[in-house]
Motif scaffolding. Structure first.
Motif, mmCIF file in Angstrom:
data_model
loop_
_atom_site.group_PDB
_atom_site.id
_atom_site.type_symbol
_atom_site.label_atom_id
_atom_site.label_comp_id
_atom_site.label_asym_id
_atom_site.label_seq_id
_atom_site.Cartn_x
_atom_site.Cartn_y
_atom_site.Cartn_z
ATOM 1 N N ASP A 193 0.791 -1.350 -0.033
ATOM 2 C CA ASP A 193 -0.103 -0.027 -0.179
ATOM 3 C C ASP A 193 0.928 1.218 -0.001
ATOM 4 O O ASP A 193 1.325 1.794 1.006
ATOM 5 C CB ASP A 193 -0.865 -0.035 1.194
ATOM 6 C CG ASP A 193 -1.884 1.037 1.428
ATOM 7 O OD1 ASP A 193 -1.852 1.980 0.427
ATOM 8 O OD2 ASP A 193 -2.469 1.333 2.415
ATOM 9 N N GLU A 194 1.215 1.961 -1.133
ATOM 10 C CA GLU A 194 2.017 2.976 -1.141
ATOM 11 C C GLU A 194 1.437 4.136 -0.355
ATOM 12 O O GLU A 194 2.329 4.952 0.065
ATOM 13 C CB GLU A 194 2.349 3.280 -2.675
ATOM 14 C CG GLU A 194 3.026 2.144 -3.394
ATOM 15 C CD GLU A 194 3.845 2.813 -4.366
ATOM 16 O OE1 GLU A 194 4.630 3.655 -4.249
ATOM 17 O OE2 GLU A 194 3.984 1.915 -5.525
ATOM 18 N N PRO A 195 0.168 4.420 -0.643
ATOM 19 C CA PRO A 195 -0.338 5.621 0.254
ATOM 20 C C PRO A 195 0.022 5.470 1.847
ATOM 21 O O PRO A 195 0.358 6.432 2.420
ATOM 22 C CB PRO A 195 -1.909 5.735 0.151
ATOM 23 C CG PRO A 195 -1.855 5.130 -1.209
ATOM 24 C CD PRO A 195 -1.057 3.867 -1.442
ATOM 25 N N ALA A 196 -0.309 4.399 2.072
ATOM 26 C CA ALA A 196 0.410 3.905 3.521
ATOM 27 C C ALA A 196 1.735 4.238 3.752
ATOM 28 O O ALA A 196 2.439 4.741 4.979
ATOM 29 C CB ALA A 196 -0.162 2.443 4.115
ATOM 30 N N LEU A 197 2.544 3.862 2.940
ATOM 31 C CA LEU A 197 4.085 4.282 3.087
ATOM 32 C C LEU A 197 4.119 5.567 3.037
ATOM 33 O O LEU A 197 5.013 6.020 3.813
ATOM 34 C CB LEU A 197 4.930 3.436 2.104
ATOM 35 C CG LEU A 197 4.683 1.811 1.845
ATOM 36 C CD1 LEU A 197 5.321 1.506 0.579
ATOM 37 C CD2 LEU A 197 5.706 1.286 3.011
ATOM 38 N N ALA A 198 3.460 6.206 2.370
ATOM 39 C CA ALA A 198 3.640 7.819 2.364
ATOM 40 C C ALA A 198 3.469 8.403 3.521
ATOM 41 O O ALA A 198 4.150 9.311 4.291
ATOM 42 C CB ALA A 198 2.877 8.470 1.235
ATOM 43 N N VAL A 199 2.307 7.796 4.305
ATOM 44 C CA VAL A 199 2.021 8.191 5.829
ATOM 45 C C VAL A 199 3.232 7.773 6.654
ATOM 46 O O VAL A 199 3.648 8.682 7.454
ATOM 47 C CB VAL A 199 0.575 7.392 6.326
ATOM 48 C CG1 VAL A 199 0.419 7.885 7.583
ATOM 49 C CG2 VAL A 199 -0.414 8.213 5.245
ATOM 50 N N ALA A 200 3.724 6.633 6.772
ATOM 51 C CA ALA A 200 4.511 6.136 7.577
ATOM 52 C C ALA A 200 6.069 7.029 7.341
ATOM 53 O O ALA A 200 6.588 7.480 8.067
ATOM 54 C CB ALA A 200 5.104 4.748 7.314
#
Length: 452
Positions: free
Chosen positions: A352-359
């Motif tokens: 999940d790339e959006p989750a990675l951006a949040v992280a």
């Protein structure tokens, strides 16, 4: 619509760039007498007076007011966040604070949604409309974890003109309903009606207890046949609340009808399964396990290593980063005790790339800092607006990248793999493929850190 206990849904509406057409679609799609309260949170310039409340009045017959500090939220009203404030909610009353003039809050939707989740639980609703960045994703997760409803805008004539915000939340897998703005209202009102229709489901009286026990056992059997997981040890009230929530979303009014739906719809079984697995995500979740990691495992990993060596850790399914950074803080604390510390690399991966951006942003509302001791919060985080940002001494240890543990080549020479929340989502067949991959990725004598 108020339930028998007098409570009613409070709907947080998050929007930013392109949000006006989306809000027009949302409010024009609602019929009179919703029985819900709406709180609109947007990205506003602190220098310009907001006239958003006047715009929203064109789209609804409900009273639309500018939010004020201490006002108790009432059903069938719309509250609009003014400029240059941070908006939260406590005990059903709005709370407004002036932000630090040096640090403007960049995630006001996450801040409000997180507070709404804690305050209202299953009566919290978060709607993410058009906007840039990933604001709202962490807040949606908090609402979902507390049993509330999450909705994101899908595309049609009302936008989203800027899809980043709703798409980030949808990609995270945290959204219950993705629908065009003008269709959200009808789905929201159908969900709200379920509070009254299904009010007795999780609190069955003696007369209906035997019926509910039979229904529960039947759902256990369906879940077991599809996933291999046995939920019979799950807390009964929590289990039935999660079932009730799925019944509200699917607009089914009897447990018998819902069981029939489960029998013929594997996708609904999967959605119920995922809802049942949701835990409140936090730093250092399962304190005893992390204490063992801190006191026994990490010292053994570092033993015999010097400055020319490396400590390598893999965290597959890292989501929004709390598990990764918890391990990172423990690693940094251990490094500080050594005169010559090895290089530490924590490979954090997710599909999940959006989750990675949040992280990668490592920015969390205060309401999501559960599990952090005051000492660790003070040492590793600094406040920025109403959020807390993790410092570089931990972030520099962590490397985030998109990766599928099933499809992509595995990492290798790992001292530890931490996989605390991923395996349970896989069926036995996939689990049997993944465990040998972890065995290959670990050094001889390496550690596999699993959840319970």
């Amino acid at each position: 619509m108020a339930s028998q206990n007098g409570r009613f849904p409070i709907v947080g509406v998050g929007a930013s760039a392109g949000g006006i057409p989306a809000m027009e679609g949302l409010f024009k799609g609602l019929t009179d007498g919703t029985g819900m309260a709406f709180v609109i949170v947007t990205h506003l310039s602190p220098e310009r007076e907001s006239l958003l409340h006047e715009v929203i009045r064109r789209y609804t017959e409900m009273p639309v007011v500018v939010a004020e500090d201490g006002v108790a939220v009432q059903p069938d009203q719309v509250y609009v966040m003014p400029q240059n404030v941070v908006l939260t909610i406590r005990k059903g009353a709005l709370s407004l604070r002036r932000p630090n003039t040096l640090n403007r809050e960049r995630k006001p939707i996450d801040i409000f949604f997180s507070a709404l989740a804690e305050d209202q639980g299953e009566y919290a609703v978060g709607i993410i409309l058009s906007g840039g960045d990933s604001d709202g994703t962490l807040g949606a997760r908090a609402i979902k974890e507390h049993g509330g409803l999450t909705i994101a805008q899908a595309s049609n004539g009302y936008g989203p003109r800027n899809p980043d915000m709703p798409q980030s939340a949808i990609s995270s897998g945290l959204i219950d309903i993705a629908a065009p703005a003008d269709q959200i209202g009808a789905k929201l009102q159908a969900f709200a009606r379920g509070f009254e229709v299904l009010s007795g489901l999780a609190e069955a009286d003696d007369e209906h207890k035997a019926e509910m026990d039979r229904a529960r056992d039947e759902i256990y059997a369906i879940l077991r046949s599809h996933s291999g997981h046995d939920f019979s040890g799950y807390k009964t009230k929590t289990f039935l609340r999660r079932v009730k929530r799925r019944m509200q979303i699917t607009q089914l009014q009897s447990i018998t009808t819902y069981i029939e739906r489960l029998k013929r719809d594997p996708d609904e079984v999967a959605k119920l399964f995922r809802d049942l697995l949701i835990n409140v995500t936090s730093f250092f979740r399962d304190a005893e396990a992390f204490k063992l990691l801190e006191e026994k495992i990490i010292p053994q990993i570092f033993e015999g290593k010097n400055a020319s060596d490396a400590v390598r850790v893999w965290v597959p399914g890292c989501a929004t980063g709390e598990e990764v950074f918890s391990i990172g803080m423990l690693m940094r604390e251990r490094m500080d005790k050594l005169s010559a510390s090895p290089r530490v690399q924590i490979f954090a991966t997710d599909i999940d790339e959006p989750a990675l951006a949040v992280a990668r942003a490592a920015r969390y509302p205060e309401a999501l800092l559960h599990g952090l001791s005051p000492q660790r919060r003070q040492r590793f985080f600094h406040s920025d607006g109403e959020s807390y940002v993790l410092g570089t001494e931990v972030r520099e240890l962590c490397i985030f990248s998109p990766h599928s543990v099933i499809r992509d080549p595995p990492f290798s020479r790992m001292d530890m793999i931490s996989c605390r929340n991923l395996l349970i989502y896989f069926g036995p067949q996939i689990q049997n493929r993944v465990i040998p991959i972890f065995h290959y990725a670990l050094r001889p004598g390496g550690y596999l850190f699993l959840g319970t």
